[in-house]
Design an enzyme around this catalytic site. Sequence first.
Site, mmCIF file in Angstrom:
data_model
loop_
_atom_site.group_PDB
_atom_site.id
_atom_site.type_symbol
_atom_site.label_atom_id
_atom_site.label_comp_id
_atom_site.label_asym_id
_atom_site.label_seq_id
_atom_site.Cartn_x
_atom_site.Cartn_y
_atom_site.Cartn_z
ATOM 1 N N GLU A 1 -17.124 12.965 22.550
ATOM 2 C CA GLU A 1 -15.864 13.617 22.171
ATOM 3 C C GLU A 1 -15.482 13.457 20.696
ATOM 4 O O GLU A 1 -14.482 14.020 20.259
ATOM 5 C CB GLU A 1 -14.738 13.136 23.088
ATOM 6 C CG GLU A 1 -15.066 13.553 24.515
ATOM 7 C CD GLU A 1 -13.897 13.541 25.469
ATOM 8 O OE1 GLU A 1 -12.897 12.876 25.184
ATOM 9 O OE2 GLU A 1 -14.011 14.203 26.503
ATOM 10 N N GLU B 1 0.819 -1.222 0.000
ATOM 11 C CA GLU B 1 0.000 0.000 0.000
ATOM 12 C C GLU B 1 0.851 1.269 0.000
ATOM 13 O O GLU B 1 0.356 2.342 0.370
ATOM 14 C CB GLU B 1 -0.949 0.006 1.215
ATOM 15 C CG GLU B 1 -1.859 -1.199 1.338
ATOM 16 C CD GLU B 1 -2.919 -1.313 0.242
ATOM 17 O OE1 GLU B 1 -2.945 -0.457 -0.679
ATOM 18 O OE2 GLU B 1 -3.708 -2.273 0.297
ATOM 19 N N HIS C 1 -13.131 -2.938 3.933
ATOM 20 C CA HIS C 1 -11.706 -3.252 4.051
ATOM 21 C C HIS C 1 -11.097 -2.702 5.354
ATOM 22 O O HIS C 1 -10.559 -3.462 6.150
ATOM 23 C CB HIS C 1 -10.956 -2.717 2.822
ATOM 24 C CG HIS C 1 -9.489 -3.021 2.822
ATOM 25 N ND1 HIS C 1 -8.793 -3.411 1.702
ATOM 26 C CD2 HIS C 1 -8.560 -2.988 3.823
ATOM 27 C CE1 HIS C 1 -7.522 -3.627 2.007
ATOM 28 N NE2 HIS C 1 -7.354 -3.362 3.296
ATOM 29 N N HIS D 1 -7.489 -2.580 10.027
ATOM 30 C CA HIS D 1 -8.783 -3.211 9.744
ATOM 31 C C HIS D 1 -9.624 -3.319 11.019
ATOM 32 O O HIS D 1 -9.903 -4.433 11.477
ATOM 33 C CB HIS D 1 -8.565 -4.614 9.170
ATOM 34 C CG HIS D 1 -7.672 -4.691 7.965
ATOM 35 N ND1 HIS D 1 -7.030 -5.849 7.567
ATOM 36 C CD2 HIS D 1 -7.349 -3.755 7.032
ATOM 37 C CE1 HIS D 1 -6.341 -5.628 6.462
ATOM 38 N NE2 HIS D 1 -6.503 -4.370 6.111
ATOM 39 N N HIS E 1 -2.727 2.520 8.363
ATOM 40 C CA HIS E 1 -3.851 1.751 7.819
ATOM 41 C C HIS E 1 -4.055 0.505 8.645
ATOM 42 O O HIS E 1 -3.086 -0.139 9.048
ATOM 43 C CB HIS E 1 -3.557 1.382 6.356
ATOM 44 C CG HIS E 1 -4.480 0.339 5.805
ATOM 45 N ND1 HIS E 1 -5.830 0.543 5.661
ATOM 46 C CD2 HIS E 1 -4.251 -0.929 5.370
ATOM 47 C CE1 HIS E 1 -6.387 -0.559 5.152
ATOM 48 N NE2 HIS E 1 -5.450 -1.464 4.975
HETATM 49 O O1 2HA Z 1 -1.776 -6.519 3.653
HETATM 50 O O2 2HA Z 1 -3.769 -4.279 4.937
HETATM 51 O O3 2HA Z 1 -4.413 -3.395 2.547
HETATM 52 C C1 2HA Z 1 -1.826 -5.325 4.296
HETATM 53 C C2 2HA Z 1 -3.074 -4.625 4.027
HETATM 54 C C3 2HA Z 1 -3.429 -4.342 2.629
HETATM 55 ZN ZN ZN Z 2 -5.672 -3.473 4.447
#
Ligand code: 2HA
Ligand code: ZN
Length: 270
Positions: A169, A116, A210, A141, A139
Site C-alpha cells: 500500500e 524547528e 536524524h 525520529h 517531525h
Molecule cells: O528537539 O526533534 O529536531 C526536537 C527535535 C529537533
Molecule cells: Zn528532531
Amino acid sequence: MKDILTAPFMVEMIRTVTNMYAHGWDERNGGNVSLMLDENEVSEYLDTNKILREISIGFTAPKLAGKYFLVTGTGKYFKNMQYDPAKNMGLFRLNKNGDTAELLWGYSDGGRFTSELPAHLMSHIARLEVNPENHVVMHCHPANLLAMTYVHSLDEREFTRTLWQMCTECIVVFPDGVNVLPWMLCGTNEIGEATAAKMNTARLVVWSQHGIYGAGADLDETFGLIETAEKAAEIYMKIAHLPLVTTISDEQLKTLAAAFKVTYREGYLN
Ligand code: 2HA
Ligand code: ZN
C-alpha cells in the site's frame, strides 16, 4: 468562552503526540508538531485580542501573517504532553509582518515554540501552495527510517522505490514519494529552507541520520503517512541483509497506482 482543553483540535493534538511517543518516535524532547487553525475555531476558546507575550520568530513569513498555530514547545517531552498541555504547547497568531508570534495560550513556564519553527512554517508555506487544505507539519525520529539512512542510498528515487517495494500500500499512501536531505545542522533557518524546498514535490522529507518531516491536511493523515513509511523502512531493515527472492515489480506498482487512481512520482517507475 469554552475550555480550550475540550477543543477538538486540542484533544486531537494531545492524542496524536501521545501516540507518537508510544510508537517510540519521540524520545526525550525529540519531535515537534504544528497545527494551523482558523480564527473562528480559536475564538470559541480564546480572546484573540489578549496577547500574553510577543516572541520573535527569527525570520519572516509574510505569507502566514495573521494565521493561528498550535505548536509543541522547545525542550518539552511528548511523554508529558497529556499531563500539562499548557506548559508543553502554545497557541499563537503570527503578527501582520509575519516575524513575531503573538502568544494567546500556553508555554506557561515562560517557554517558547520548538527550535524547528523555521522548518515548520516554511514547510506550511510550501505545502499550502500545493494543497490549500494543508494544516499539519510533523517531525519525529522513527528508528527504522533513521536506520535506513545509514545503509541505503540517499538518492530520492532509489529511497522511494525501496519503500514502495516493501509494502503493497505504500505507493497508494505516498505516491508523491519521499524526498531526502543529507545530514544538516538542525534548528536553523537553512535546514528550514531546505526542508520547505523539498516539500514542493513530496509530503515526506527524510532528514538523514536524524528523522522525518511529514505534512498533511490533518493530524491523522500526517501521522498515517509517517506510520506507513516507517513500517516500510522496518520491513527493509528486516530483510536488507538477507538474499532477496521476491519483490513487488514495477508492473505491479503500476497496476496498484491504476487501481487506486493515484498519480505516482513521474519517472520513478521503470
Ligand atoms: O528537539 O526533534 O529536531 C526536537 C527535535 C529537533
Ligand atoms: Zn528532531
